[in-house]
Design an enzyme around this catalytic site. Sequence first.
Site, mmCIF file in Angstrom:
data_model
loop_
_atom_site.group_PDB
_atom_site.id
_atom_site.type_symbol
_atom_site.label_atom_id
_atom_site.label_comp_id
_atom_site.label_asym_id
_atom_site.label_seq_id
_atom_site.Cartn_x
_atom_site.Cartn_y
_atom_site.Cartn_z
ATOM 1 N N SER A 118 43.646 60.076 74.574
ATOM 2 C CA SER A 118 43.026 61.389 74.147
ATOM 3 C C SER A 118 42.082 62.115 74.756
ATOM 4 O O SER A 118 42.200 62.260 75.846
ATOM 5 C CB SER A 118 42.482 61.314 72.524
ATOM 6 O OG SER A 118 42.279 62.527 72.119
ATOM 7 N N HIS A 119 40.750 62.256 74.189
ATOM 8 C CA HIS A 119 39.655 63.084 75.006
ATOM 9 C C HIS A 119 39.132 61.940 75.772
ATOM 10 O O HIS A 119 37.934 62.420 76.259
ATOM 11 C CB HIS A 119 38.769 63.525 74.004
ATOM 12 C CG HIS A 119 38.535 62.577 72.620
ATOM 13 N ND1 HIS A 119 39.382 62.274 71.882
ATOM 14 C CD2 HIS A 119 37.407 61.942 72.643
ATOM 15 C CE1 HIS A 119 38.700 61.253 71.034
ATOM 16 N NE2 HIS A 119 37.543 61.136 71.423
ATOM 17 N N LYS A 131 50.412 54.854 71.531
ATOM 18 C CA LYS A 131 50.282 55.025 70.139
ATOM 19 C C LYS A 131 51.939 54.975 69.619
ATOM 20 O O LYS A 131 52.740 55.979 70.414
ATOM 21 C CB LYS A 131 49.613 56.408 69.754
ATOM 22 C CG LYS A 131 49.729 56.799 68.228
ATOM 23 C CD LYS A 131 48.751 57.770 68.086
ATOM 24 C CE LYS A 131 49.318 59.245 68.353
ATOM 25 N NZ LYS A 131 48.694 60.275 67.898
ATOM 26 N N ASP A 282 42.093 69.148 74.485
ATOM 27 C CA ASP A 282 41.495 68.015 75.186
ATOM 28 C C ASP A 282 42.645 67.247 75.966
ATOM 29 O O ASP A 282 43.660 67.766 76.207
ATOM 30 C CB ASP A 282 41.057 66.964 73.956
ATOM 31 C CG ASP A 282 42.246 66.436 73.334
ATOM 32 O OD1 ASP A 282 43.157 66.991 73.041
ATOM 33 O OD2 ASP A 282 42.297 65.357 72.554
ATOM 34 N N ASP A 284 45.043 65.212 75.642
ATOM 35 C CA ASP A 284 46.440 65.117 75.294
ATOM 36 C C ASP A 284 46.769 66.183 74.134
ATOM 37 O O ASP A 284 47.947 66.294 73.710
ATOM 38 C CB ASP A 284 46.654 63.796 74.288
ATOM 39 C CG ASP A 284 45.736 63.455 72.990
ATOM 40 O OD1 ASP A 284 44.547 64.241 72.998
ATOM 41 O OD2 ASP A 284 46.447 63.111 72.010
ATOM 42 N N ASP A 286 45.715 67.797 71.559
ATOM 43 C CA ASP A 286 45.848 67.847 70.162
ATOM 44 C C ASP A 286 44.513 68.466 69.520
ATOM 45 O O ASP A 286 44.287 68.794 68.317
ATOM 46 C CB ASP A 286 46.143 66.600 69.268
ATOM 47 C CG ASP A 286 45.139 65.338 69.726
ATOM 48 O OD1 ASP A 286 44.124 65.523 70.411
ATOM 49 O OD2 ASP A 286 45.425 64.143 69.077
ATOM 50 N N ARG A 287 43.350 68.537 70.110
ATOM 51 C CA ARG A 287 41.842 68.847 69.897
ATOM 52 C C ARG A 287 41.838 70.529 70.218
ATOM 53 O O ARG A 287 42.336 70.861 71.259
ATOM 54 C CB ARG A 287 40.953 68.208 70.404
ATOM 55 C CG ARG A 287 40.728 66.712 69.689
ATOM 56 C CD ARG A 287 39.456 66.189 70.187
ATOM 57 N NE ARG A 287 39.482 64.740 69.478
ATOM 58 C CZ ARG A 287 38.350 64.170 69.284
ATOM 59 N NH1 ARG A 287 37.327 64.500 69.834
ATOM 60 N NH2 ARG A 287 38.517 63.029 68.671
ATOM 61 N N GLU A 368 40.204 68.091 60.761
ATOM 62 C CA GLU A 368 39.127 67.132 60.729
ATOM 63 C C GLU A 368 38.096 67.909 61.751
ATOM 64 O O GLU A 368 38.199 68.558 62.491
ATOM 65 C CB GLU A 368 39.498 65.994 61.825
ATOM 66 C CG GLU A 368 40.700 65.338 60.958
ATOM 67 C CD GLU A 368 40.772 63.774 61.876
ATOM 68 O OE1 GLU A 368 39.766 62.812 61.359
ATOM 69 O OE2 GLU A 368 41.381 63.515 62.812
ATOM 70 N N SER A 370 36.371 66.727 63.838
ATOM 71 C CA SER A 370 36.291 66.244 65.327
ATOM 72 C C SER A 370 37.284 67.160 66.037
ATOM 73 O O SER A 370 38.117 66.842 67.036
ATOM 74 C CB SER A 370 36.720 64.949 65.396
ATOM 75 O OG SER A 370 38.202 64.702 64.512
ATOM 76 N N LYS A 381 47.609 66.756 65.074
ATOM 77 C CA LYS A 381 47.011 67.727 65.197
ATOM 78 C C LYS A 381 47.212 68.619 66.176
ATOM 79 O O LYS A 381 47.814 68.161 67.314
ATOM 80 C CB LYS A 381 45.177 67.453 65.393
ATOM 81 C CG LYS A 381 44.832 66.560 66.208
ATOM 82 C CD LYS A 381 43.634 66.073 65.869
ATOM 83 C CE LYS A 381 43.204 64.955 66.840
ATOM 84 N NZ LYS A 381 42.427 64.078 66.205
ATOM 85 N N ARG A 501 28.587 57.035 64.016
ATOM 86 C CA ARG A 501 28.773 58.621 63.794
ATOM 87 C C ARG A 501 27.926 58.951 62.407
ATOM 88 O O ARG A 501 28.226 58.184 61.427
ATOM 89 C CB ARG A 501 30.024 58.839 63.783
ATOM 90 C CG ARG A 501 30.974 58.590 64.735
ATOM 91 C CD ARG A 501 32.346 59.813 64.986
ATOM 92 N NE ARG A 501 33.244 59.265 65.926
ATOM 93 C CZ ARG A 501 33.300 59.347 67.128
ATOM 94 N NH1 ARG A 501 32.068 59.825 67.532
ATOM 95 N NH2 ARG A 501 34.379 58.870 67.915
#
Length: 548
Positions: A118-119, A131, A282, A284, A286-287, A368, A370, A381, A501
Amino acid sequence: MNASFPQIQTVATKPFADQRPGTSGLRKKTTVFQQPHYLANFVQSIFSSLEGFEGKKLVLGGDGRFFNREAIQIVLKMAAANGFGEIIVGRGGILSTPAASAVIRAEKAFGGIVLSASHNPGGPDGDFGIKYNISNGGPAPEKITEAIFAHSETIESYKIIEATNVDLDTPGETQLGAAKVRVVDPVAIYLELMESLFDFEAIAAMFRDGFTLKFDAMSAVTGPYAKAIFEERLGAGPGSVINAEPLEDFGGHHPDPNLVHAKHLLDLAMSAQSPDLCAASDGDGDRNLIIGRSQFVTPSDSLAILAANAHLVKGYRAGLAGVARSMPTSRAADLVAKKLGIGMYETPTGWKFFGNLLDAGRVTICGEESAGASSNHVREKDGVWAVLMWLNILAVRKQSVADIVRLHWAEYGRNYYSRHDYEEVASEGANALVASLRKKLPCLAGTSFGGLKIEAADDFAYNDPIDGSVSKQQGIRILFTDGSRIVYRLSGTGTSGATLRVYIERYEPDPAKHDLETQGALADLVACAEKLAEIRHHTGRTEPSVIT
Ligand code: G1P
Ligand code: ZN
């Protein structure tokens, strides 16, 4: 052995420590994944946990980071050896996470494997990840990830085909053992899906009228998608998409589209040269990051605004069935759902918890804090989707991002919101902090800190309304009588030490008080968060490492 039917090998191996999938799959340092058998053990654990895939389709792709190509070859050869009938792989081994989800759904595949951290930074010193997604296109539920983990703890061998590497760069079909490998354009199916949801003509007209966009693909996977959609299809001017070429190390950058790692976009948006919309995605894809001229939109607000305006967009004209958000996400979307009279669901952190609600038709849009938002078009996402939602809403409303945000706050009130991350702290300290908070929980209700009175405190547990599964200890919630909230949880995606967090939220209904600086508006809650959890004492940190 017949050359067209290469030998299936059974390779002896033994378990590696801790292959437990986290919030989104197994994520470790690249060097960990490069150890002989490491990836293969996990891939075999995935296949050994599944039933009934013989002869069926598997979708495979990754975000292009360092080790992606080698990993793709290993997974291809193992998928063929384990009995999949066809493996559909993105050209160059590339598929963004939402595109992988779209392809799984469009091809009615049995499942898919996404290679990504991801990020997180990539490269030899960066991170790698893997995944498994199920046939609905979404991340495997906990029942499957637990089975994968259990298998990884007892694995003794894995199956792989001995063959030369598959050519990943030429679209078309090849044979790998008894399986067919189909190399596909990573963008085509996704682009078609986006066209079905959005009014491309209205958005293109807005660009023709002079609307300006700066989309930063962060040298990660969305470059090809963004170029094809924003520049080629919608006519955003050349140069609207920057850092569009996916690089194995993301150009040495941290492909996380937040205000720290994409600060240049914030600076641009606050300058006289600001485009109408600045956005990013990001590693991959998704963000998302959304910043209008002089107006950053928090992901929690973005979710609420997208929900409130979705009916303006072609694909959502019939209205929303419901909205879901992860527990730490601000409650701005709840206010929209209430007004629309639709269902609102609060789930644990991680996209996998939205899958059942989407499949059952209970919710249409979810998100989310994030920087993740998406809808029922896929089961992940989707960064580019979020940008298209904003573009379509802007094209219909013909107002600026800032105006839309301010009008939203005026109507619903503003949820001041911030997340404080304490990264790479010692695991013992982080665990002790959580344990000590848990112990305090029963006596917190009714106590006061400064002017803040605690109404309730608990450790969030989620009862999935569709399959009845229960997920416990998903984050500690402190709720105050004025509607403010502090949430504590430990990250499930880090690769070294622990990340604490702390999520802080305050609701302000009065429009006269909607112009406060966020950290200032939350200062008393931040002080309270320290007092309650003794962050300094347990982590040795006086300041968060990242504030978003
Ligand atoms: C983080 C985010 C979470 C997101 C996940 C994958 O997980 O907080 O919302 O789903 O990354 O992108 P965490 O590190 O907090 O477990
Ligand atoms: Zn991601």
